[in-house]
Design an enzyme around this catalytic site. Structure first.
Site, PDB file in Angstrom:
ATOM      1  N   GLU A 276       0.848  -1.189   0.000  1.00  0.00           N
ATOM      2  CA  GLU A 276       0.000   0.000   0.000  1.00  0.00           C
ATOM      3  C   GLU A 276       0.889   1.247   0.000  1.00  0.00           C
ATOM      4  O   GLU A 276       1.852   1.288   0.773  1.00  0.00           O
ATOM      5  CB  GLU A 276      -0.923   0.002   1.226  1.00  0.00           C
ATOM      6  CG  GLU A 276      -1.906  -1.174   1.209  1.00  0.00           C
ATOM      7  CD  GLU A 276      -2.880  -1.171   2.397  1.00  0.00           C
ATOM      8  OE1 GLU A 276      -2.846  -0.214   3.194  1.00  0.00           O
ATOM      9  OE2 GLU A 276      -3.664  -2.103   2.512  1.00  0.00           O
ATOM     10  N   HIS A 294      -7.984   1.362   1.307  1.00  0.00           N
ATOM     11  CA  HIS A 294      -7.847   1.209   2.763  1.00  0.00           C
ATOM     12  C   HIS A 294      -8.586   2.321   3.524  1.00  0.00           C
ATOM     13  O   HIS A 294      -7.984   3.062   4.313  1.00  0.00           O
ATOM     14  CB  HIS A 294      -6.361   1.156   3.175  1.00  0.00           C
ATOM     15  CG  HIS A 294      -6.157   0.475   4.512  1.00  0.00           C
ATOM     16  ND1 HIS A 294      -4.990  -0.162   4.850  1.00  0.00           N
ATOM     17  CD2 HIS A 294      -6.978   0.338   5.590  1.00  0.00           C
ATOM     18  CE1 HIS A 294      -5.099  -0.660   6.078  1.00  0.00           C
ATOM     19  NE2 HIS A 294      -6.305  -0.361   6.545  1.00  0.00           N
TER      20      HIS A 294
END
Ligand code: 9EZ
Length: 326
Positions: A276, A294
């Site tokens: 990420e 997220h």
């Protein structure tokens, strides 16, 4: 005023007000709460050297996920007794260095639970009805009703792997949608009561072998990494829909991609990724994937709660430390 605050006030006014450095943004309500006890510095953290300098005489340090609290920062902080992390997990805090320095580390394990559970529900519904895909097709000028024939949640079996706070909130919500719920969690003692609408089983395989939908709700550990791998997906019914709003890597990404390609999986909802920000486009761009960046904990409500709870936890830990040296 609580006894704790009287003690702290006496301490602060007779010596100095203790200093709390807030290195990442937390809610205004959390800052106000901290200011009942601490002088609060919210200007730190713009640069690493500035943060280290400001932490050198800080009594408490509060972060979210952006600031790495590593050995160098801890070593340079001569007065630090408490580190507070607004949110779940302590991935950005060097716990071993903190322990060796005698620093208490606190977080807010349940501030985000409802937001996380609601996001898992949002992904279940979005995958079942292909809502983002349908929205995109409309924005591109089409009216393609045939392409977006979905499935109902009602009457379907949902496997919930992980029956902690978030898993049980998902179960409560899925039950309201008329789903049949099968749950598995090796860390929840068999003697712990769960609501009757959750049928507890003794293995991942037993939970997922009949599942139309699978959702995971546990931390990422060496045991849970790749929990949903090619083997696990092969043991699910064809057309299974899989949601991961927990931690990247619990669902093996190449295995999920292969299952989507083969039709073994009819869709996936993903809020978390191994890397990420996500760099591998293959899952994100897949027509049967609903991906979000997220954002499971990204609600005003969860952020307010996390700010207030981290302030309370830091104040409690700090007052405990004051008592212990009194
Ligand atoms: C593992 C788990 C749940 C689980 C739950 C928790 C660390 N951990 N692992 C496998 N708290 C379901 C399947």
């Amino acid at each position: 005023m609580s006894r704790t605050n009287e003690q702290l006030h006496t301490f602060s006014s007779s010596v100095r007000r203790p200093l709390a450095v807030v290195a990442d943004p937390i809610s205004a309500s959390g800052i106000v709460r901290l200011e009942e006890v601490f002088e609060v510095d919210t200007t730190a953290g713009r640069t690493r050297s500035d943060l280290i300098r400001r932490c050198s005489n800080a009594d408490a340090l509060i972060v979210r996920s952006a600031t790495p609290v590593d050995a160098a920062l801890i070593g340079a902080s001569r007065c630090l007794t408490v580190i507070g992390r607004a949110g779940v997990g302590l991935d950005n805090v060097d716990l071993e260095s903190a322990r060796r320095a005698g620093i208490t580390v606190v977080n807010t394990p349940d501030a985000n639970s409802v937001s996380a559970a609601e996001h898992a529900m949002a992904l279940l519904l979005a995958v079942a009805r292909q809502i983002p895909q349908a929205r995109q097709s409309m924005q591109e000028g089409r009216w393609d009703r045939a392409a977006f024939v979905g499935v109902e949640l009602s009457g379907k079996t949902l496997a919930i792997l992980g029956l902690g706070r978030v898993g049980r909130l998902v179960a409560e919500r899925a039950n309201a949608f008329g789903m049949r719920i099968v749950g598995y969690d090796p860390y929840l003692p068999a003697t712990t009561a769960v609501p009757a609408y959750i049928r507890r089983v003794a293995s991942v395989e037993a939970a997922t072998s009949q599942a139309d939908f699978v959702t995971v709700h546990m931390p990422l550990t060496d045991e849970t990494r790749n929990l949903i791998d090619a083997h696990a997906i092969a043991n699910m019914p064809q057309g299974v829909r899989i949601v991961n709003a927990a931690r990247g890597g619990i669902v093996n990404e190449p295995a999920l991609l292969a299952a989507l390609e083969s039709g073994q999986s009819a869709g996936a909802g993903l809020d978390v990724f191994v890397t990420e920000p996500a760099t591998d486009r293959r899952l994100i761009d897949h027509p049967r994937v609903v991906a979000t960046p997220h954002i499971g904990a990204s609600t005003a409500d969860a952020q307010n709660r996390a700010g207030l709870q981290v302030a309370d936890a830091v104040i409690n830990a700090f007052s405990d430390r004051l008592r212990s040296i009194a």
